[in-house]
Motif scaffolding. Structure first.
Motif, PDB file in Angstrom:
ATOM      1  N   ARG A  27       0.835  -1.212   0.000  1.00  0.00           N
ATOM      2  CA  ARG A  27       0.000   0.000   0.000  1.00  0.00           C
ATOM      3  C   ARG A  27       0.862   1.252   0.000  1.00  0.00           C
ATOM      4  NH1 ARG A  27      -5.327  -0.977   3.755  1.00  0.00           N
ATOM      5  NH2 ARG A  27      -5.918  -2.960   2.832  1.00  0.00           N
ATOM      6  N   LEU A  28       1.892   1.261   0.829  1.00  0.00           N
ATOM      7  CA  LEU A  28       2.783   2.415   0.876  1.00  0.00           C
ATOM      8  C   LEU A  28       3.493   2.597  -0.458  1.00  0.00           C
ATOM      9  CD1 LEU A  28       4.086   4.662   2.529  1.00  0.00           C
ATOM     10  CD2 LEU A  28       5.814   3.010   3.254  1.00  0.00           C
ATOM     11  N   TRP A  29       3.936   1.499  -1.057  1.00  0.00           N
ATOM     12  CA  TRP A  29       4.618   1.573  -2.336  1.00  0.00           C
ATOM     13  C   TRP A  29       3.691   2.151  -3.409  1.00  0.00           C
ATOM     14  CZ3 TRP A  29       4.529  -0.419  -7.297  1.00  0.00           C
ATOM     15  CH2 TRP A  29       5.720  -0.322  -8.009  1.00  0.00           C
ATOM     16  N   LEU A  30       2.445   1.716  -3.438  1.00  0.00           N
ATOM     17  CA  LEU A  30       1.492   2.233  -4.433  1.00  0.00           C
ATOM     18  C   LEU A  30       1.175   3.706  -4.182  1.00  0.00           C
ATOM     19  CD1 LEU A  30      -0.941  -0.774  -4.856  1.00  0.00           C
ATOM     20  CD2 LEU A  30       0.650   0.141  -6.557  1.00  0.00           C
ATOM     21  N   LEU A  31       1.089   4.098  -2.917  1.00  0.00           N
ATOM     22  CA  LEU A  31       0.834   5.508  -2.619  1.00  0.00           C
ATOM     23  C   LEU A  31       2.006   6.388  -3.048  1.00  0.00           C
ATOM     24  CD1 LEU A  31      -0.886   5.213   0.868  1.00  0.00           C
ATOM     25  CD2 LEU A  31      -1.947   5.929  -1.285  1.00  0.00           C
ATOM     26  N   ASN A  32       3.213   5.839  -3.014  1.00  0.00           N
ATOM     27  CA  ASN A  32       4.393   6.595  -3.435  1.00  0.00           C
ATOM     28  C   ASN A  32       4.627   6.537  -4.945  1.00  0.00           C
ATOM     29  OD1 ASN A  32       5.109   7.533  -0.900  1.00  0.00           O
ATOM     30  ND2 ASN A  32       6.219   5.662  -0.407  1.00  0.00           N
ATOM     31  N   HIS A  33       3.846   5.755  -5.659  1.00  0.00           N
ATOM     32  CA  HIS A  33       3.930   5.649  -7.119  1.00  0.00           C
ATOM     33  C   HIS A  33       2.526   5.870  -7.704  1.00  0.00           C
ATOM     34  CE1 HIS A  33       7.438   3.436  -5.661  1.00  0.00           C
ATOM     35  NE2 HIS A  33       8.016   3.835  -6.769  1.00  0.00           N
ATOM     36  N   PRO A  34       1.986   7.088  -7.594  1.00  0.00           N
ATOM     37  CA  PRO A  34       0.584   7.328  -7.992  1.00  0.00           C
ATOM     38  C   PRO A  34       0.308   7.129  -9.472  1.00  0.00           C
ATOM     39  CG  PRO A  34       1.693   9.392  -7.471  1.00  0.00           C
ATOM     40  CD  PRO A  34       2.636   8.293  -7.097  1.00  0.00           C
ATOM     41  N   TRP A  35       1.318   7.202 -10.327  1.00  0.00           N
ATOM     42  CA  TRP A  35       1.081   7.022 -11.759  1.00  0.00           C
ATOM     43  C   TRP A  35       0.651   5.595 -12.100  1.00  0.00           C
ATOM     44  CZ3 TRP A  35       5.722   7.966  -9.447  1.00  0.00           C
ATOM     45  CH2 TRP A  35       6.641   6.929  -9.465  1.00  0.00           C
ATOM     46  N   LEU A  36       0.901   4.643 -11.228  1.00  0.00           N
ATOM     47  CA  LEU A  36       0.469   3.275 -11.501  1.00  0.00           C
ATOM     48  C   LEU A  36      -1.051   3.143 -11.482  1.00  0.00           C
ATOM     49  CD1 LEU A  36       3.097   1.234  -9.495  1.00  0.00           C
ATOM     50  CD2 LEU A  36       2.964   1.570 -11.958  1.00  0.00           C
ATOM     51  N   GLU A  37      -1.717   4.091 -10.842  1.00  0.00           N
ATOM     52  CA  GLU A  37      -3.184   4.077 -10.798  1.00  0.00           C
ATOM     53  C   GLU A  37      -3.778   4.274 -12.189  1.00  0.00           C
ATOM     54  OE1 GLU A  37      -7.000   3.841  -9.257  1.00  0.00           O
ATOM     55  OE2 GLU A  37      -5.092   3.270  -8.384  1.00  0.00           O
ATOM     56  N   GLY A  67      -5.990  -6.734  -2.986  1.00  0.00           N
ATOM     57  CA  GLY A  67      -6.939  -6.043  -3.843  1.00  0.00           C
ATOM     58  C   GLY A  67      -7.120  -4.572  -3.522  1.00  0.00           C
ATOM     59  N   TRP A  68      -6.332  -4.010  -2.624  1.00  0.00           N
ATOM     60  CA  TRP A  68      -6.455  -2.604  -2.250  1.00  0.00           C
ATOM     61  C   TRP A  68      -6.026  -1.726  -3.409  1.00  0.00           C
ATOM     62  CZ3 TRP A  68      -3.064   1.528  -1.447  1.00  0.00           C
ATOM     63  CH2 TRP A  68      -3.583   2.599  -0.734  1.00  0.00           C
ATOM     64  N   CYS A  69      -6.831  -0.706  -3.666  1.00  0.00           N
ATOM     65  CA  CYS A  69      -6.604   0.185  -4.796  1.00  0.00           C
ATOM     66  C   CYS A  69      -6.528   1.624  -4.277  1.00  0.00           C
ATOM     67  CB  CYS A  69      -7.768   0.025  -5.772  1.00  0.00           C
ATOM     68  SG  CYS A  69      -7.845   1.250  -7.066  1.00  0.00           S
ATOM     69  N   PRO A  70      -5.438   2.352  -4.534  1.00  0.00           N
ATOM     70  CA  PRO A  70      -5.327   3.718  -4.021  1.00  0.00           C
ATOM     71  C   PRO A  70      -6.423   4.651  -4.528  1.00  0.00           C
ATOM     72  CG  PRO A  70      -3.263   3.037  -5.060  1.00  0.00           C
ATOM     73  CD  PRO A  70      -4.251   1.942  -5.268  1.00  0.00           C
ATOM     74  N   GLY A  71      -6.897   4.445  -5.750  1.00  0.00           N
ATOM     75  CA  GLY A  71      -7.946   5.308  -6.298  1.00  0.00           C
ATOM     76  C   GLY A  71      -9.248   5.180  -5.531  1.00  0.00           C
ATOM     77  N   GLN A  72      -9.623   3.968  -5.167  1.00  0.00           N
ATOM     78  CA  GLN A  72     -10.837   3.789  -4.382  1.00  0.00           C
ATOM     79  C   GLN A  72     -10.662   4.331  -2.974  1.00  0.00           C
ATOM     80  OE1 GLN A  72     -11.846  -0.372  -4.711  1.00  0.00           O
ATOM     81  NE2 GLN A  72     -13.630   0.220  -5.885  1.00  0.00           N
ATOM     82  N   ALA A  73      -9.473   4.201  -2.433  1.00  0.00           N
ATOM     83  CA  ALA A  73      -9.225   4.734  -1.094  1.00  0.00           C
ATOM     84  C   ALA A  73      -9.363   6.255  -1.094  1.00  0.00           C
ATOM     85  CB  ALA A  73      -7.836   4.328  -0.614  1.00  0.00           C
ATOM     86  N   ARG A  74      -8.868   6.906  -2.167  1.00  0.00           N
ATOM     87  CA  ARG A  74      -8.996   8.367  -2.259  1.00  0.00           C
ATOM     88  C   ARG A  74     -10.437   8.798  -2.485  1.00  0.00           C
ATOM     89  NH1 ARG A  74      -4.252   7.795  -5.019  1.00  0.00           N
ATOM     90  NH2 ARG A  74      -5.276   7.759  -7.037  1.00  0.00           N
ATOM     91  N   SER A  75     -11.220   7.973  -3.178  1.00  0.00           N
ATOM     92  CA  SER A  75     -12.593   8.354  -3.481  1.00  0.00           C
ATOM     93  C   SER A  75     -13.518   8.159  -2.290  1.00  0.00           C
ATOM     94  CB  SER A  75     -13.117   7.568  -4.681  1.00  0.00           C
ATOM     95  OG  SER A  75     -13.296   6.213  -4.330  1.00  0.00           O
ATOM     96  N   GLY A  76     -13.003   7.555  -1.220  1.00  0.00           N
ATOM     97  CA  GLY A  76     -13.808   7.376  -0.020  1.00  0.00           C
ATOM     98  C   GLY A  76     -14.734   6.188  -0.080  1.00  0.00           C
ATOM     99  N   SER A  77     -14.439   5.214  -0.919  1.00  0.00           N
ATOM    100  CA  SER A  77     -15.270   4.022  -1.012  1.00  0.00           C
ATOM    101  C   SER A  77     -15.277   3.274   0.310  1.00  0.00           C
ATOM    102  CB  SER A  77     -14.739   3.103  -2.114  1.00  0.00           C
ATOM    103  OG  SER A  77     -15.437   1.884  -2.105  1.00  0.00           O
ATOM    104  N   THR A  78     -16.454   2.875   0.749  1.00  0.00           N
ATOM    105  CA  THR A  78     -16.562   2.153   2.022  1.00  0.00           C
ATOM    106  C   THR A  78     -16.262   0.678   1.854  1.00  0.00           C
ATOM    107  OG1 THR A  78     -18.913   1.818   1.643  1.00  0.00           O
ATOM    108  CG2 THR A  78     -18.266   3.744   2.933  1.00  0.00           C
ATOM    109  N   ASP A  79     -16.100   0.217   0.609  1.00  0.00           N
ATOM    110  CA  ASP A  79     -15.829  -1.193   0.370  1.00  0.00           C
ATOM    111  C   ASP A  79     -14.384  -1.568   0.663  1.00  0.00           C
ATOM    112  OD1 ASP A  79     -18.399  -1.309  -0.441  1.00  0.00           O
ATOM    113  OD2 ASP A  79     -17.953  -1.323  -2.581  1.00  0.00           O
TER     114      ASP A  79
END
Length: 95
Positions: A27-37, A67-79
């Motif tokens: 998760r930290l790695w994906l947050l530090n590489h936002p272009w992968l989204e 299955g954690w996705c940084p884009g959904q985390a930023r959008s506030g998805s409750t799933d």
């Protein structure tokens, strides 16, 4: 003397801790590489995210093993599950 059950329980705890640490690191790695989204990837809910088709041989993940996705985390998805809590080093269940 340790019994087989004690060793198995210790191994399960170690395996679970390792899985949590790997998930947190990913998760930290994906947050530090936002272009992968931007690369196409499936979410745990079955939605397709991203806009760019990965090239041939592309091996960089856009989601964690869980299955954690940084884009959904930023959008506030409750799933999405929250980040794993820090491990309780040496904590034991009362007997």
């Amino acid at each position: 003397m340790r019994t087989v059950r004690d060793v198995q329980a210790a191994w399960r705890r170690f395996r679970d801790l390792n899985a949590e640490l790997v998930e947190a690191w990913e998760r930290l790695w994906l947050l530090n590489h936002p272009w992968l989204e931007d690369y196409l990837h499936w979410t745990p809910e079955g939605d397709l995210h991203g806009e760019v088709t990965p090239g041939k041989g592309w091996r960089m993940p856009s989601v964690t093993r869980g299955g954690w996705c940084p884009g959904q985390a930023r959008s506030g998805s409750t799933d999405q599950s929250p980040p794993p809590s820090p491990p309780s080093w040496g904590a034991r269940k009362p007997s």
